[in-house]
Enzyme design. Structure first.
Site, mmCIF file in Angstrom:
data_model
loop_
_atom_site.group_PDB
_atom_site.id
_atom_site.type_symbol
_atom_site.label_atom_id
_atom_site.label_comp_id
_atom_site.label_asym_id
_atom_site.label_seq_id
_atom_site.Cartn_x
_atom_site.Cartn_y
_atom_site.Cartn_z
ATOM 1 N N HIS A 218 -0.336 58.105 29.722
ATOM 2 C CA HIS A 218 -0.393 59.509 30.062
ATOM 3 C C HIS A 218 -0.472 59.871 31.302
ATOM 4 O O HIS A 218 -1.391 60.106 31.965
ATOM 5 C CB HIS A 218 -1.833 60.285 29.161
ATOM 6 C CG HIS A 218 -1.634 60.217 27.748
ATOM 7 N ND1 HIS A 218 -2.214 59.449 26.816
ATOM 8 C CD2 HIS A 218 -1.174 61.235 26.754
ATOM 9 C CE1 HIS A 218 -1.819 59.813 25.559
ATOM 10 N NE2 HIS A 218 -1.072 60.863 25.730
ATOM 11 N N ASN A 219 0.776 59.766 31.910
ATOM 12 C CA ASN A 219 0.916 60.195 33.259
ATOM 13 C C ASN A 219 2.165 60.741 33.667
ATOM 14 O O ASN A 219 2.714 61.386 32.863
ATOM 15 C CB ASN A 219 1.141 58.613 34.060
ATOM 16 C CG ASN A 219 2.292 57.761 33.485
ATOM 17 O OD1 ASN A 219 3.650 58.280 32.918
ATOM 18 N ND2 ASN A 219 2.044 56.565 33.120
ATOM 19 N N TRP A 220 2.433 61.337 34.723
ATOM 20 C CA TRP A 220 3.619 62.074 35.230
ATOM 21 C C TRP A 220 4.954 61.640 34.819
ATOM 22 O O TRP A 220 5.689 62.503 34.445
ATOM 23 C CB TRP A 220 3.573 62.110 36.865
ATOM 24 C CG TRP A 220 4.885 62.807 37.320
ATOM 25 C CD1 TRP A 220 5.831 62.345 38.191
ATOM 26 C CD2 TRP A 220 4.980 64.137 37.121
ATOM 27 N NE1 TRP A 220 6.514 63.289 38.649
ATOM 28 C CE2 TRP A 220 6.350 64.354 37.778
ATOM 29 C CE3 TRP A 220 4.532 65.255 36.346
ATOM 30 C CZ2 TRP A 220 6.835 65.640 38.015
ATOM 31 C CZ3 TRP A 220 5.183 66.362 36.474
ATOM 32 C CH2 TRP A 220 6.309 66.666 37.279
ATOM 33 N N ARG A 221 5.220 60.442 34.494
ATOM 34 C CA ARG A 221 6.424 59.985 34.110
ATOM 35 C C ARG A 221 6.776 60.574 32.702
ATOM 36 O O ARG A 221 7.831 60.966 32.251
ATOM 37 C CB ARG A 221 6.584 58.402 34.229
ATOM 38 C CG ARG A 221 6.561 57.914 35.681
ATOM 39 C CD ARG A 221 7.623 58.498 36.524
ATOM 40 N NE ARG A 221 7.292 58.488 38.004
ATOM 41 C CZ ARG A 221 8.232 58.523 38.991
ATOM 42 N NH1 ARG A 221 9.414 58.207 38.578
ATOM 43 N NH2 ARG A 221 7.786 58.485 40.244
ATOM 44 N N HIS A 222 5.412 60.186 31.986
ATOM 45 C CA HIS A 222 5.560 60.800 30.413
ATOM 46 C C HIS A 222 5.797 62.430 30.510
ATOM 47 O O HIS A 222 6.684 62.721 29.684
ATOM 48 C CB HIS A 222 4.322 60.429 29.712
ATOM 49 C CG HIS A 222 4.042 61.162 28.550
ATOM 50 N ND1 HIS A 222 4.786 61.151 27.394
ATOM 51 C CD2 HIS A 222 3.056 62.158 28.186
ATOM 52 C CE1 HIS A 222 4.423 61.730 26.465
ATOM 53 N NE2 HIS A 222 3.419 62.667 26.817
ATOM 54 N N GLN B 97 3.078 49.926 15.757
ATOM 55 C CA GLN B 97 4.365 50.769 16.446
ATOM 56 C C GLN B 97 5.162 50.905 15.118
ATOM 57 O O GLN B 97 5.736 52.050 14.904
ATOM 58 C CB GLN B 97 4.962 49.756 17.272
ATOM 59 C CG GLN B 97 6.208 50.402 17.921
ATOM 60 C CD GLN B 97 5.935 51.567 19.034
ATOM 61 O OE1 GLN B 97 4.922 52.189 18.746
ATOM 62 N NE2 GLN B 97 6.735 51.498 19.960
ATOM 63 N N HIS C 128 1.278 69.652 29.305
ATOM 64 C CA HIS C 128 0.493 69.353 28.482
ATOM 65 C C HIS C 128 -0.402 68.211 28.577
ATOM 66 O O HIS C 128 -1.463 68.266 27.716
ATOM 67 C CB HIS C 128 1.418 69.067 27.204
ATOM 68 C CG HIS C 128 1.958 67.832 27.312
ATOM 69 N ND1 HIS C 128 3.007 67.213 28.180
ATOM 70 C CD2 HIS C 128 1.846 66.610 26.586
ATOM 71 C CE1 HIS C 128 3.465 66.122 27.743
ATOM 72 N NE2 HIS C 128 2.525 65.737 26.992
ATOM 73 N N ASP C 129 -0.412 67.454 29.550
ATOM 74 C CA ASP C 129 -1.414 66.329 29.696
ATOM 75 C C ASP C 129 -2.027 66.317 30.952
ATOM 76 O O ASP C 129 -2.718 65.122 31.316
ATOM 77 C CB ASP C 129 -0.733 64.699 29.232
ATOM 78 C CG ASP C 129 -0.665 64.498 27.573
ATOM 79 O OD1 ASP C 129 -1.531 65.173 27.048
ATOM 80 O OD2 ASP C 129 0.432 64.017 27.418
ATOM 81 N N ASP D 16 7.197 66.102 23.005
ATOM 82 C CA ASP D 16 6.107 65.214 23.278
ATOM 83 C C ASP D 16 6.257 63.872 22.730
ATOM 84 O O ASP D 16 5.583 62.589 23.267
ATOM 85 C CB ASP D 16 4.924 65.984 22.736
ATOM 86 C CG ASP D 16 3.587 65.276 23.491
ATOM 87 O OD1 ASP D 16 3.629 64.333 24.282
ATOM 88 O OD2 ASP D 16 2.355 65.411 22.795
#
Length: 656
Positions: free
Chosen positions: A383-387, A603, A423-424, A550
Site C-alpha cells: 500500500h504505497n504510492w506505486r500501487h 494467492q 484511495h489508500d 484497485d
C-alpha cells in the site's frame, strides 16, 4: 479455464476461499471486536473531553453486561492499556487515572490466572501471552502510580515493589515461552525496566522516595540507567518492526524525554525530530500525541527555524513532460522515476480533458499530485504510492479506451481519478480489523468497521479544501464540487473489500441486461447495460471501475504482477507477526505465509475466487479488457501445489 486445475480442486476440498474474513463483513465480529469498539468509543470521550469518570462508567458497563470471562479479561486489559495511553495525553493526567489503570490491570492478571488454574482459557491460542499482556500493563501502571507519589491502594514504596515483582513474573513466563521473537521479549523487558527506573528517578527527585530505597542511587544515576534501557528497547523494536511501529515510537519518546532530563539537548533534539516524523506517519496530525511531540520539538528548537516539512518545488512540472505513448498498461511502475509518476498523473487529468473542463491551474494540479504522493509511506510493501499510481493508470485506461468514456460524465471521471490516486493515503500497512482490535489511535478517530476507508476519505477531503493550494476543484461551482466530493467519498468506500461481492453481483445483473438488448444494435455491451442519462447507473459503473482498478495488479505484465503479489504477501505476513507479538487475535488468512504452500494457497484462492470472477465480468462488459482478464487467468494457472519451486510469484524473504 477449460477444466479445474488440481490445485483449485484442493482448495475446493478445503472449503474454497480460506479468506472468509477478508470478504465477509459478518466475520469482523470476533471475541475482541465488540469490547474493543465499545472501549474505543469511551476512550474517544476520554481523549477529547477528559471525562474520565464517564469513560469508566461506559467501559465498566460493557464488561459488566457480558457473561463471558474472556470478554471481561480483554475488557480489563483494554482499560488498563487505554487509560495509560490516553491519560498521558490529557492535562488531567493524575494519580486517580493511574490508580484506575493499575486496578484494571490487577483485575486482568487475577482473572487470567484464575482462568488458567480452572482450565477455562480454551478460547485463546496462548493464554500465557494474554497473561503477559496484563502483567505488562500492571507493571507500567504501578510504576506510574509510584512516580506520582502513590495512592490509597498502593503507597509509593509498595507500588514500586509490586511493579518490580510483576516485571519479574512477566519475565519468567517469557523465558519459558517458545512462541515469541526473542528480540520482542528483550525489547519489552528493556522498555518496562526503563519505565520503572525512570519513574523511580522522578519519585526520588520529588522526594516520594529516598535514594536508600533505590540501592543508594541518585535521581541522575537512575535517569541514565533508564536511558540505556530505552535505547536497548529501541534497538530491539527497530530490528523487528522498523521505525513506523508503536513500540518503536514509544521507545523514541522516552529516549527523547530522558535525554532532555539528562541535559543533552542535542540528542534530545535529534530524537524529538524522529518522534515527530514517525507519529505524523503513524497517527496523523490530528492525534494528541503528535501535537505534544511537535510542541516538545519546538520547545527544544527555541528560535531555530522549523525545517521538518519542506515541500518540493513543483513549479516546473508539466503534464507534457511525460510522453503520451508511454501511457500504457505495459509500463512498469517500479521502474519510473518519482518525477515521472507525478507528470504522468498530471497527464491523466489533461488527456481526459479534465484540466480544461474544470479549469484546473497547473500549479494546483502539480501540488495536488505531489501532496498525494507524499501521503503514502514507502515502507509499506504494497500500500504505497506505486500501487496508487498503478490503480490510477488502470482507471485512466478504462475511462479512455473503452465505452466508459462515453458513459461517464466529467464529474464521474474526475471523481474516479481522484479516488484512485487517494484511495489508500496514509495507509499504515495493516487492515482495519487490526487497528480496531489493537486499539490504534486511528480507530479512535474513525470508530467504524472500515476505519481505513474513513481515514482515506477524511485525508482526501483535506487536500481539496478551498484554502489549500492543492485544491484542483477551486474553479468548479459549489454544487459541482460537492457532487465530485460525494462521488469520491462513495468511490473510496467502494475500495473496502467487504463491498466486493456486491460489485460482482451488480456486474452480473448488468451483463444479463445487456444480453437482453443484443438485438437492439447497441454500440457495446456496457452501453447496453448502463444508461448514460441515469445518474445511478453512472455511479454504479464508477464504483465498478474503481474496484476493478484497485484489483488490477494481477492483470498487468507478469513481473509487475509478481512484485505486487509479493508486496501483498509481505504486508499480510508483517501484520500476522505483529498480531502474534502483541497477543492479538490472529487473522487466519495471514498466518504461516513464510511457507511457500501457504503463499500459493492464499494467492490462488484470491485469483480464483475473487479476481477471476470480477475481471471476467468487467471484460465481458468491456471487451477491450480481455487481455487483462487473460493475464489474471495465466497467473492463476501457473500455480501448482505439486511444483511450487517453479512458481515465480513466491516470496522467499518472509521469516518468522
Amino acid at each position: 479455464m477449460k477444466e479445474k486445475s488440481k490445485s483449485i480442486a484442493v482448495l475446493d476440498r478445503e472449503g474454497g476461499l480460506s479468506q472468509s474474513e477478508f470478504l465477509d463483513l459478518s466475520n469482523r465480529n470476533n471475541l475482541f471486536t465488540n469490547v474493543s469498539i465499545s472501549c474505543l468509543q469511551a476512550v474517544r470521550e476520554l481523549q477529547f473531553s477528559g471525562r474520565f469518570d464517564e469513560a469508566q462508567v461506559i467501559i465498566e458497563k460493557v464488561v459488566g453486561d457480558t457473561n463471558s470471562q474472556s470478554e471481561k479479561l480483554i475488557g480489563f486489559i483494554l482499560l488498563s492499556e487505554l487509560l495509560n495511553k490516553w491519560g498521558s495525553c490529557m492535562p488531567s493526567y493524575t494519580i486517580d487515572v493511574m490508580e484506575r489503570a493499575s486496578f484494571y490491570a490487577d483485575q486482568a492478571v487475577a482473572l487470567c490466572e484464575d482462568m488458567i488454574s480452572n482450565h477455562m482459557a480454551s478460547e485463546f491460542n496462548d493464554i500465557n501471552e494474554i497473561l503477559c499482556s496484563a502483567l505488562y500493563w500492571k507493571s507500567l501502571n504501578l510504576a506510574s502510580v509510584g512516580r506520582l507519589g502513590g495512592c490509597e491502594r498502593w503507597s509509593t514504596k509498595i507500588a514500586f515493589e509490586e511493579a518490580e515483582k510483576t516485571f519479574f513474573h512477566m519475565s519468567a513466563i517469557w523465558k519459558s515461552s517458545r512462541n515469541n521473537d526473542l528480540r520482542h521479549i528483550q525489547g519489552s523487558k528493556s522498555f518496562v525496566k526503563g519505565v520503572i527506573l525512570f519513574c523511580r528517578a522522578i519519585a526520588v527527585e520529588k522526594g516520594y522516595l529516598q535514594s536508600s530505597d533505590c540501592d543508594g542511587k541518585t535521581s541522575d544515576v537512575l535517569k541514565k540507567e533508564s536511558l540505556a534501557q530505552f535505547k536497548s528497547a529501541y534497538e530491539s523494536f527497530f530490528s523487528i518492526y522498523g521505525s513506523l511501529h508503536n513500540q518503536t515510537v514509544k521507545a523514541i519518546t522516552m529516549i527523547c524525554v530522558c535525554c532532555k532530563m539528562c541535559g543533552d539537548r542535542v540528542e534530545a533534539l535529534r530524537w524529538s525530530e524522529e518522534e515527530v516524523k514517525a507519529r505524523i506517519k503513524l497517527h496523523g496530525e490530528w492525534h494528541p500525541r503528535t501535537k505534544m511531540a511537535k510542541e516538545n520539538l519546538q520547545e527544544l528548537k527555541g528560535g531555530i527555524e522549523d525545517t521538518t516539512s519542506v515541500l518540493e518545488d513543483v513549479d516546473d512540472l508539466s503534464a507534457q513532460d511525460f510522453p503520451a505513448e508511454r501511457m500504457t498498461l505495459e509500463i512498469d511502475p517500479f521502474k519510473l522515476e518519482d518525477v515521472e509518476t507525478l507528470t504522468s498523473a498530471m497527464r491523466m487529468f489533461a488527456d481526459m480533458g479534465l484540466v480544461e473542463r474544470f479549469n484546473i491551474p497547473r500549479h494546483n494540479l502539480a501540488r495536488f499530485v505531489l501532496a498525494v504522493k507524499n501521503s503514502y509511506f514507502d515502507v509499506n510493501p504494497f500500500h504505497n504510492w506505486r500501487h496508487a499510481w498503478s490503480v490510477s493508470l488502470a482507471s485512466f485506461k478504462i475511462m479512455t479506451e473503452t465505452s466508459a468514456s462515453r458513459l461517464l460524465h466529467p464529474t464521474e471521471k474526475i471523481a474516479t481519478l481522484i479516488t484512485c490516486l487517494c484511495h489508500d493515503v496514509y495507509h499504515p500497512g495493516v487492515n482495519s480489523d487490526f487497528l480496531i482490535k489493537s486499539a490504534a489511535p486511528m480507530a479512535l478517530e474513525f470508530p467504524a468497521p472500515n476505519v481505513l476507508e474513513h481515514m482515506h476519505w477524511n485525508s482526501t477531503k483535506k487536500l481539496l479544501q478551498a484554502s489549500c493550494d492543492c485544491d484542483i476543484l477551486l474553479n468548479a461551482s459549489e454544487d459541482e464540487k460537492q457532487t465530485v466530493l460525494d462521488l469520491v467519498h462513495e468511490g473510496i468506500m467502494a475500495t473496502d473489500m467487504h463491498t466486493h461481492q456486491r460489485v460482482v453481483d451488480g456486474l452480473s445483473r448488468r451483463i444479463e441486461a445487456a444480453e437482453g438488448k443484443k438485438a437492439m444494435n447497441v454500440a457495446s455491451p456496457a452501453e447496453a447495460a448502463y444508461d448514460a442519462n441515469e445518474p445511478e447507473d453512472r455511479r454504479e459503473l464508477m464504483r465498478a471501475i474503481v474496484h476493478a482498478s484497485d484489483l488490477s495488479g494481477q492483470s498487468l505484465p507478469k513481473e509487475v504482477a509478481y512484485t505486487f503479489g509479493r508486496g501483498v504477501l509481505e504486508e499480510f505476513h508483517n501484520q500476522s507477526m505483529r498480531e502474534r507479538m502483541e497477543s492479538l487475535p490472529e487473522t487466519a488468512f495471514m498466518k504461516g505465509l513464510h511457507e511457500p504452500l501457504a503463499q500459493a494457497k492464499a494467492q490462488l484462492g484470491f485469483l480464483h475466487y475473487v479476481l477471476q470472477p470480477l475481471w471476467k465480468r468487467i471484460s465481458t462488459l468491456f471487451p477491450e479488457l480481455e487481455a487483462q482478464y487473460h493475464r489474471v487467468v495465466e497467473r492463476l494457472e501457473e500455480i501448482d501445489f505439486e511444483n511450487l519451486e517453479s512458481w515465480p510469484g513466491r516470496h522467499d524473504g518472509l521469516k518468522i
